[in-house]
Write a protein that holds these residues in place. Structure first.
Motif, PDB file in Angstrom:
ATOM      1  N   ARG A  20      35.568  34.642  42.430  1.00  0.00           N
ATOM      2  CA  ARG A  20      36.906  34.205  42.867  1.00  0.00           C
ATOM      3  C   ARG A  20      37.860  35.384  42.989  1.00  0.00           C
ATOM      4  O   ARG A  20      38.656  35.445  43.928  1.00  0.00           O
ATOM      5  CB  ARG A  20      37.457  33.144  41.915  1.00  0.00           C
ATOM      6  CG  ARG A  20      36.792  31.785  42.076  1.00  0.00           C
ATOM      7  CD  ARG A  20      37.439  30.731  41.216  1.00  0.00           C
ATOM      8  NE  ARG A  20      37.384  31.026  39.793  1.00  0.00           N
ATOM      9  CZ  ARG A  20      36.333  30.791  39.016  1.00  0.00           C
ATOM     10  NH1 ARG A  20      35.241  30.266  39.524  1.00  0.00           N
ATOM     11  NH2 ARG A  20      36.394  31.076  37.718  1.00  0.00           N
ATOM     12  N   LEU A  21      37.780  36.334  42.062  1.00  0.00           N
ATOM     13  CA  LEU A  21      38.656  37.502  42.143  1.00  0.00           C
ATOM     14  C   LEU A  21      38.316  38.336  43.371  1.00  0.00           C
ATOM     15  O   LEU A  21      39.206  38.777  44.095  1.00  0.00           O
ATOM     16  CB  LEU A  21      38.585  38.344  40.865  1.00  0.00           C
ATOM     17  CG  LEU A  21      39.532  39.538  40.806  1.00  0.00           C
ATOM     18  CD1 LEU A  21      40.989  39.129  41.044  1.00  0.00           C
ATOM     19  CD2 LEU A  21      39.387  40.259  39.470  1.00  0.00           C
ATOM     20  N   LYS A  22      37.020  38.523  43.647  1.00  0.00           N
ATOM     21  CA  LYS A  22      36.611  39.252  44.859  1.00  0.00           C
ATOM     22  C   LYS A  22      37.127  38.531  46.098  1.00  0.00           C
ATOM     23  O   LYS A  22      37.618  39.162  47.034  1.00  0.00           O
ATOM     24  CB  LYS A  22      35.087  39.377  44.932  1.00  0.00           C
ATOM     25  CG  LYS A  22      34.504  40.395  44.005  1.00  0.00           C
ATOM     26  CD  LYS A  22      32.999  40.480  44.231  1.00  0.00           C
ATOM     27  CE  LYS A  22      32.276  40.661  42.954  1.00  0.00           C
ATOM     28  NZ  LYS A  22      30.820  40.589  43.086  1.00  0.00           N
ATOM     29  N   ASP A  23      37.006  37.202  46.104  1.00  0.00           N
ATOM     30  CA  ASP A  23      37.495  36.396  47.225  1.00  0.00           C
ATOM     31  C   ASP A  23      39.004  36.561  47.378  1.00  0.00           C
ATOM     32  O   ASP A  23      39.513  36.710  48.483  1.00  0.00           O
ATOM     33  CB  ASP A  23      37.135  34.927  46.998  1.00  0.00           C
ATOM     34  CG  ASP A  23      37.667  34.016  48.090  1.00  0.00           C
ATOM     35  OD1 ASP A  23      37.370  34.262  49.275  1.00  0.00           O
ATOM     36  OD2 ASP A  23      38.386  33.064  47.759  1.00  0.00           O
ATOM     37  N   ALA A  24      39.713  36.551  46.251  1.00  0.00           N
ATOM     38  CA  ALA A  24      41.177  36.684  46.287  1.00  0.00           C
ATOM     39  C   ALA A  24      41.594  38.063  46.783  1.00  0.00           C
ATOM     40  O   ALA A  24      42.579  38.196  47.499  1.00  0.00           O
ATOM     41  CB  ALA A  24      41.760  36.419  44.899  1.00  0.00           C
ATOM     42  N   ILE A  25      40.842  39.083  46.419  1.00  0.00           N
ATOM     43  CA  ILE A  25      41.159  40.454  46.847  1.00  0.00           C
ATOM     44  C   ILE A  25      40.817  40.649  48.314  1.00  0.00           C
ATOM     45  O   ILE A  25      41.513  41.360  49.038  1.00  0.00           O
ATOM     46  CB  ILE A  25      40.414  41.487  45.964  1.00  0.00           C
ATOM     47  CG1 ILE A  25      40.976  41.458  44.546  1.00  0.00           C
ATOM     48  CG2 ILE A  25      40.506  42.882  46.563  1.00  0.00           C
ATOM     49  CD1 ILE A  25      40.188  42.287  43.550  1.00  0.00           C
ATOM     50  N   GLY A  26      39.769  39.987  48.776  1.00  0.00           N
ATOM     51  CA  GLY A  26      39.365  40.102  50.170  1.00  0.00           C
ATOM     52  C   GLY A  26      38.885  41.493  50.512  1.00  0.00           C
ATOM     53  O   GLY A  26      38.180  42.129  49.729  1.00  0.00           O
ATOM     54  N   GLU A  41      43.068  50.339  37.837  1.00  0.00           N
ATOM     55  CA  GLU A  41      41.871  50.025  38.610  1.00  0.00           C
ATOM     56  C   GLU A  41      40.733  49.650  37.663  1.00  0.00           C
ATOM     57  O   GLU A  41      39.959  48.736  37.941  1.00  0.00           O
ATOM     58  CB  GLU A  41      41.472  51.222  39.479  1.00  0.00           C
ATOM     59  CG  GLU A  41      40.223  50.973  40.292  1.00  0.00           C
ATOM     60  CD  GLU A  41      39.813  52.147  41.152  1.00  0.00           C
ATOM     61  OE1 GLU A  41      38.802  52.016  41.850  1.00  0.00           O
ATOM     62  OE2 GLU A  41      40.477  53.198  41.120  1.00  0.00           O
ATOM     63  N   GLY A  42      40.648  50.330  36.536  1.00  0.00           N
ATOM     64  CA  GLY A  42      39.600  50.050  35.555  1.00  0.00           C
ATOM     65  C   GLY A  42      39.658  48.627  35.028  1.00  0.00           C
ATOM     66  O   GLY A  42      38.623  47.988  34.820  1.00  0.00           O
ATOM     67  N   THR A  43      40.869  48.111  34.812  1.00  0.00           N
ATOM     68  CA  THR A  43      41.021  46.736  34.330  1.00  0.00           C
ATOM     69  C   THR A  43      40.461  45.758  35.342  1.00  0.00           C
ATOM     70  O   THR A  43      39.656  44.878  34.998  1.00  0.00           O
ATOM     71  CB  THR A  43      42.515  46.422  34.058  1.00  0.00           C
ATOM     72  OG1 THR A  43      42.971  47.265  33.001  1.00  0.00           O
ATOM     73  CG2 THR A  43      42.725  44.968  33.686  1.00  0.00           C
ATOM     74  N   VAL A  44      40.842  45.909  36.600  1.00  0.00           N
ATOM     75  CA  VAL A  44      40.370  44.992  37.648  1.00  0.00           C
ATOM     76  C   VAL A  44      38.873  45.155  37.857  1.00  0.00           C
ATOM     77  O   VAL A  44      38.136  44.170  37.948  1.00  0.00           O
ATOM     78  CB  VAL A  44      41.151  45.203  38.963  1.00  0.00           C
ATOM     79  CG1 VAL A  44      40.612  44.310  40.067  1.00  0.00           C
ATOM     80  CG2 VAL A  44      42.641  44.946  38.743  1.00  0.00           C
ATOM     81  N   ARG A  45      38.399  46.381  37.905  1.00  0.00           N
ATOM     82  CA  ARG A  45      36.972  46.651  38.110  1.00  0.00           C
ATOM     83  C   ARG A  45      36.156  46.061  36.951  1.00  0.00           C
ATOM     84  O   ARG A  45      35.083  45.496  37.164  1.00  0.00           O
ATOM     85  CB  ARG A  45      36.729  48.147  38.242  1.00  0.00           C
ATOM     86  CG  ARG A  45      35.351  48.491  38.753  1.00  0.00           C
ATOM     87  CD  ARG A  45      35.219  49.971  39.087  1.00  0.00           C
ATOM     88  NE  ARG A  45      36.104  50.410  40.144  1.00  0.00           N
ATOM     89  CZ  ARG A  45      35.939  50.182  41.445  1.00  0.00           C
ATOM     90  NH1 ARG A  45      34.906  49.485  41.852  1.00  0.00           N
ATOM     91  NH2 ARG A  45      36.791  50.646  42.329  1.00  0.00           N
ATOM     92  N   ASN A  46      36.651  46.161  35.712  1.00  0.00           N
ATOM     93  CA  ASN A  46      35.956  45.633  34.539  1.00  0.00           C
ATOM     94  C   ASN A  46      35.817  44.112  34.628  1.00  0.00           C
ATOM     95  O   ASN A  46      34.786  43.554  34.247  1.00  0.00           O
ATOM     96  CB  ASN A  46      36.710  46.040  33.267  1.00  0.00           C
ATOM     97  CG  ASN A  46      35.834  46.066  32.052  1.00  0.00           C
ATOM     98  OD1 ASN A  46      34.609  46.108  32.133  1.00  0.00           O
ATOM     99  ND2 ASN A  46      36.461  46.036  30.895  1.00  0.00           N
ATOM    100  N   ILE A  47      36.826  43.460  35.134  1.00  0.00           N
ATOM    101  CA  ILE A  47      36.782  42.004  35.297  1.00  0.00           C
ATOM    102  C   ILE A  47      35.731  41.633  36.340  1.00  0.00           C
ATOM    103  O   ILE A  47      34.915  40.733  36.132  1.00  0.00           O
ATOM    104  CB  ILE A  47      38.170  41.455  35.690  1.00  0.00           C
ATOM    105  CG1 ILE A  47      39.154  41.672  34.541  1.00  0.00           C
ATOM    106  CG2 ILE A  47      38.091  39.987  36.085  1.00  0.00           C
ATOM    107  CD1 ILE A  47      40.607  41.549  34.941  1.00  0.00           C
TER     108      ILE A  47
END
Length: 190
Positions: A20-26, A41-47
């Motif tokens: 869902r996060l990948k979909d939201a980021i597009g 960036e590390g926080t988002v990438r870790n998720i």
């Protein structure tokens, strides 16, 4: 749980949140999205990569940046966007049999939902232009905003699809741009 800690979500949910996060980021880069969310960036990438459940404040920041609901991002349940929820609740896809009284609750609900859908359409269009790194003509911008608005009332379009539309327009070398093929699926005719 201590403030600032995070925990891994269950294996069945792990891929759901990441997806869902990948979909939201597009098509936007993780780095760009993280900056717009005021996160590292590390926080988002870790998720995304490790399935780490974000802190609530980070989840809210990412949902707001992506224009999706916190509930949908966290669980996959509910409407993807607040604009879609309001349009559904106000039944904007239905035409009243007669004009609504201006002081009726139904009129006020529909008016508010149209306002949210209009603002969402403008923001989605502006975000897509930023991601695509392409500024179309005013006519194309208006067409795109209208397309987004009506997709909120019916089937929803997101920033990623709008950005792919603009990227396809930017990359199109054909003299006749009346039909544009979109990488990743779809085409637009106008």
């Amino acid at each position: 749980m201590e403030k600032g800690t995070s925990f891994l979500i269950e294996d069945g949910e792990k891929e759901g949140l990441s997806t869902r996060l990948k979909d939201a980021i597009g098509s936007e880069s993780i780095n760009s999205f993280a900056k717009r969310s005021s996160l590292s960036e590390g926080t988002v990438r870790n998720i995304i990569m490790n399935g780490v459940m974000p802190r609530l404040d980070n989840l809210i920041a990412m949902a707001n940046t992506a224009g999706v609901t916190v509930e949908w991002l966290a669980t996959g349940r509910g409407p993807k966007t607040y604009a879609k929820q309001m349009a559904t609740d106000a039944r904007l896809d239905e035409t009243p049999e007669s004009p609504l009284p201006l002081d009726s609750q139904e009129y006020k609900t529909k008016k508010e939902a149209i306002g949210v859908a209009t603002r969402t359409s403008k923001k989605t269009c502006d975000d897509a232009i930023e991601i695509a790194e392409y500024t179309p003509s005013e006519g194309v911008k208006e067409y795109l905003k209208t397309f987004i608005f009506f997709s909120i009332v019916g089937e929803e379009i997101d920033t990623a699809l709008a950005a792919r539309f603009l990227i396809a327009l930017k990359e199109s070398t054909a003299k006749d741009k009346s039909k544009i093929e979109i990488k990743g699926g779809g085409d637009f005719s106008f």
